[in-house]
Design a protein around this motif. Sequence first.
Motif: not given
Length: 448
Positions: A209-211, A317-325, A373-374, A395-410
């Motif tokens: 994951v690139k954040d 600002l939020v949207a560019i944060t994970p990819g700004c670098g 993230m996407i 890309f596929a790993h990012h989408m899997m991680a997105l689901v995992l993070v969303s479920v965990f955080a919520f």
Amino acid sequence: MKIGLKWIVSFAVISMVAIGGLFWSPVTDLPDSGEFLSEDKIVGADVAWILAAAGLVLLMTPGLSFFYGGMVGKKNVISTMLQSFIALGVISILWVVVGFSLSFGDSIGFEMNGEHYGLIGNPLSYPFFNHVGVLPHKAMASTIPFILFALFQMKFAVITPALITGSFAERVRFISYLLFMVLFSIFIYTPLCHMVWHPDGLLNKYFGVKDFAGGTVVHMSAGFAALAGAMVVGNRKNPHHEPSNIPFVLLGTGMLWFGWFGFNAGSALGANATAATAFGTTTIASASAMMTWILFDRINGRSVSALGACIGAVVGLVAITPGCGFVSVPESLFIGFISAIVSNLMMNWKKLKKIDDTLDVFACHGVGGIMGMILTAIFAHGENASLLHGGIEVFAHHMMALVLVSVFAFFGSLILYRLTNRMITLRVSEESENMGLDMSQHEESLKW
């Protein structure tokens, strides 16, 4: 005034922590551990920049106070601002005692195919900042003192629970919020921080994951916690109000934008080319999102408003944060543009409006973090680094991680809200809500 047991317990806790600091061994650097470099590896320019960046990120929390405080009704300005500002006290202490250890301590996790994947840090790695000294850490911050890295990361931990407060503004007891803030930081923030930013973290090492600066760790976690909070606490008795002070919102947005340069460019952990790139992509994405937001509002029959311009800027600002670098300035134009449209649509989606997320935290930070993230997984530069650069698996790993993070955080936050509510009732009484939290919780009021 009657003093409840919960306040006595709270004072006892801070007393034990403060006095306990006197008896803690003042050992700083681990001798001959192999983890640290010698002091001559410190780069002065990097130290100067990260000191400045840490100060900029700290400024974001009072900036958030003004941003949120200006949006709520006149009876809840002080309480809303204090909910953000108090994080500077609570989380800073928690970070020194155990938060940094849980986030960046030795990985506790599992073995798979001969590799170790961490889920959380060992709380005994750096308690009370023990072994957090002036030597650079070989794996995490190789050109600055380790204590500077720890303090820089502390500012991220501070603002994350503060972001959540906009979702349940005007109806949550202050003491309940303090308890939830601590629980969220320990059980949601620190595991995500470790999994994404520690060299052995699961989301970093296995999923790749690139954040760059916290789109996942900060904004997605806060956004989903905000959604859960609005659902658990329930709707306000009177959900319709006029923002109390639009100039406060403008001031807060300016402070946030200014501080975000430390947030994003500082995450390069050095005065280098990556920091310069992140600085550029940060301001252009925000500018693009701000203009897109107000023009998109207008073509949908809504007025061009200062409030809309501010919200749009923050979404960018939020949207560019994970990819700004990881992305270029021209790509940041598109990231700000498309993220503003998606967040605007979500904010005005009738089904989402049925959930009383007071200041639309999920639509801004949750959705903005998801978009970031996407889009990072699509545009990030480097061989096989993203979808456009041959990295279909990334890309596929990012989408899997997105689901995992969303479920965990919520769902993790949902559990913590319910636990908090069982210990100390979350919601104020109807009488206190009608009076306003400024008076009912703090016995203070605005004089304008």
